[in-house]
Enzyme design. Sequence first.
Site, PDB file in Angstrom:
ATOM      1  NE  ARG A  11     -12.690 -16.907 -25.027  1.00  0.00           N
ATOM      2  CZ  ARG A  11     -12.557 -16.133 -25.362  1.00  0.00           C
ATOM      3  NH1 ARG A  11     -12.262 -15.278 -25.815  1.00  0.00           N
ATOM      4  NH2 ARG A  11     -13.646 -15.292 -24.404  1.00  0.00           N
TER       5      ARG A  11
ATOM      6  CG  ASN B 167      -7.833 -15.323 -21.262  1.00  0.00           C
ATOM      7  OD1 ASN B 167      -8.183 -14.170 -20.767  1.00  0.00           O
ATOM      8  ND2 ASN B 167      -8.925 -14.970 -21.970  1.00  0.00           N
ATOM      9  CD  GLU B 168     -12.265 -13.205 -19.898  1.00  0.00           C
ATOM     10  OE1 GLU B 168     -13.268 -14.174 -20.606  1.00  0.00           O
ATOM     11  OE2 GLU B 168     -12.540 -12.262 -19.158  1.00  0.00           O
TER      12      GLU B 168
ATOM     13  CD  GLU C 199      -9.604  -9.817 -21.384  1.00  0.00           C
ATOM     14  OE1 GLU C 199     -10.235  -9.826 -22.223  1.00  0.00           O
ATOM     15  OE2 GLU C 199      -8.704 -10.657 -21.562  1.00  0.00           O
TER      16      GLU C 199
ATOM     17  CE  LYS D  26     -15.285 -11.727 -39.598  1.00  0.00           C
ATOM     18  NZ  LYS D  26     -16.120 -12.453 -39.077  1.00  0.00           N
TER      19      LYS D  26
ATOM     20  CG  HIS E 100     -14.232  -7.649 -29.259  1.00  0.00           C
ATOM     21  ND1 HIS E 100     -12.620  -6.053 -28.532  1.00  0.00           N
ATOM     22  CD2 HIS E 100     -14.163  -7.865 -28.324  1.00  0.00           C
ATOM     23  CE1 HIS E 100     -12.743  -6.216 -26.819  1.00  0.00           C
ATOM     24  NE2 HIS E 100     -13.786  -7.280 -26.713  1.00  0.00           N
TER      25      HIS E 100
HETATM   26  C1  GAL Z   1     -12.971 -11.183 -22.520  1.00  0.00           C
HETATM   27  C2  GAL Z   1     -11.831 -12.655 -23.566  1.00  0.00           C
HETATM   28  C3  GAL Z   1     -10.384 -11.996 -24.654  1.00  0.00           C
HETATM   29  C4  GAL Z   1     -11.748 -11.515 -25.671  1.00  0.00           C
HETATM   30  C5  GAL Z   1     -12.217 -10.227 -25.116  1.00  0.00           C
HETATM   31  C6  GAL Z   1     -13.469  -9.514 -25.732  1.00  0.00           C
HETATM   32  O1  GAL Z   1     -13.785 -12.509 -22.177  1.00  0.00           O
HETATM   33  O2  GAL Z   1     -10.374 -13.051 -22.243  1.00  0.00           O
HETATM   34  O3  GAL Z   1     -10.179 -12.864 -25.087  1.00  0.00           O
HETATM   35  O4  GAL Z   1     -12.580 -12.584 -25.711  1.00  0.00           O
HETATM   36  O5  GAL Z   1     -13.422 -11.338 -23.702  1.00  0.00           O
HETATM   37  O6  GAL Z   1     -14.378  -8.766 -24.808  1.00  0.00           O
END
Ligand code: GAL
Length: 655
Positions: A114, A152-153, A305, A354, A356
């Site tokens: 990504r 995103n980020e 998040e 998967k 996470h």
């Molecule tokens: C963030 C990201 C998410 C996911 C998450 C896992 O950095 O925005 O999409 O990858 O980490 O911890």
Amino acid sequence: MPHLGDATRGRILFGGDYNPEQWPEETWHEDVRLMREAGVNSVTLGVFSWSRLEPEPGAREFGWLDTLMDLLHANGVGVVLATPTSAPPPWLGRLHPDTLPRDENGGVEWWGGRQHFSHSSATYRRYAAAITEDLAARYGGHPALTMWHINNEYCTADHGDEAAAAFRRWLRARYGTLDALNTAWGTAFWSQGYDSWDAVLPARRTHYLKNPGQVLDFRRFTSDMLLECYLAERDIVARHTPHLPVTTNFMPLFSGQDAWRWAEEEDVVSVDLYPDPRDPFGAQNGALVQDMTRSQARGPWMLMEQAAGPVNWRGVNHPKPRGLNRLWSLQAVARGADAVCYFQWRQSRQGAEKFHSGMVSHAGEHGRTFQEVKRLGAELAAIGGAVTGTHTAGDIAVLHDWHSWWAGSQEGRPSTEVDHPEILRSWHRALWEAHLATDFAHPEHDLSAYRLVVVPQLYALTDTAVENLLRYVRGGGTLVAGFLTGVADEDDRVRPGGMDARLRDLFGIRTLHEWWPLDPGESVECGGFRGTLWSEELEKTEDATTEAAYKGGELDGLPAVLRTGRAWYVSTLPEPGALRDLLTRVAAGTGIRPVLDGLPDRVEAVRRGDLLFVLNHGREPVTVEVPGTHHDLLTGTAVEDALTLGRYGAAVLRP
Ligand code: GAL
């Protein structure tokens, strides 16, 4: 003051990234049932949906998203709709290789992961704008939509040819002439003088150390180019829905974005936060990022998040013990979050993440993770009315600046042991353990509202920032600065004397003879405490006071901590207890009090509006004295003068 828009209406937003395209439609119905059960009122949809929305160039597949928007709305779940532009579909890279970023070696970052987009690619930007435009046109009027989440980020650098051309344009705008660029970068060193803009490159791989001015500007350029991408999409969605807030999620302790600058362009500041459950300072690391985010937002912010359980990107990924997810979520609310959200709603069965955690883990609705999520949802609903929209500023500002971090973290410096985030953590930890409420600020911000300003380390300072610090102290403020502050100007040119003369004057440093960085594990005696990481051979002026002196060794008798009036300079990193004592003493001298006196070990107290959050980060039950009569919003009971908190226990007290 920025706020989260009508989405909150007295409710804390609770939910997370929802990736329904990974699941069959029957699961969507189970999802909304469980969301209702857990009190989920907000999901972030579409973050990685580009190939589903646009399976081939120019095609649009909105049907599935229509169904989901309607389904979520019918179940009382608001949607933070994301532009999907952080993960372009494979066809984009295949048909347009110019959209793929290149690393410093010229290697392509291929699709298959990504964030494989070049911020400078006109083709990428055209496709990103087109899908954003169509999403905004289609869903701008949908009743489920509460907020926009752009990309995103943002973090991808690009060293390719289109980025090189953009870098040259950026540099021309900054410097005007090649002469000015040559001067700023100090290209007289190692025969680097540029005779043509075409010769100027991104910070690509070199045989030996790179030009630091070039590297610094490349980092600034990267942050600015990503910001341009954000702004282009933000402006599109804002045109369709001027009444809805727009955000993008930060990761402030990764260094890619100048978040002060970016925050000015957001309606809602949001952040991703993943402290390690095993880290004894996980709670403090969380508090640091929360303090920083609240300061950028200057009001309520969004925890976009966090993880309900383990992540999958550490070497060893620990789950959260029972109660920790709740405790850390309440900690974020205490520090100003009006939204508590997760990556992600349902744990994936396939794909790179998967293992996470999700709010619904592989163990399903009967698993401990979801059971705890449900309890938290109910508690957040109970306190939402009392907390949302409120903001409490600290008396202390910790100064932080990404440009200074970028300049100070380059190759070829006195000690690679000096790590900027670690320095920030050490100083913030001292304040956190002393229960002193802390904001963050940029060195050029108006600091006059703060009684104490703390500079853990600002290696590079503009003249404006230096003057700002002087003005602050002249105006009655108290300043404590750590080593490697004021060393360089904004071009990373060392100031004459090795430290800005105005600052040397302020702190009472006549001559900075040498730095004496310390080896890992080495420490120096400073008369009552030990200094680590760094020491300095300083000669003070007559009017400066030595508050602590080095004992023994080369620096015997020289000042380790120096003070002139209200300006303090700390030339080492005191061991944690000593730094805490020092800052407590200086803060007390300015009349700043801890949030609560006599707090037991590992208990944190935070004020938000008229509420007092008391959080037990320890595994042992504790009794906490809270003078007066309070009402605990979590238990609905009265608290007279003291309360007992179990392991990871929390109380939200109203007077
Ligand atoms: C963030 C990201 C998410 C996911 C998450 C896992 O950095 O925005 O999409 O990858 O980490 O911890």
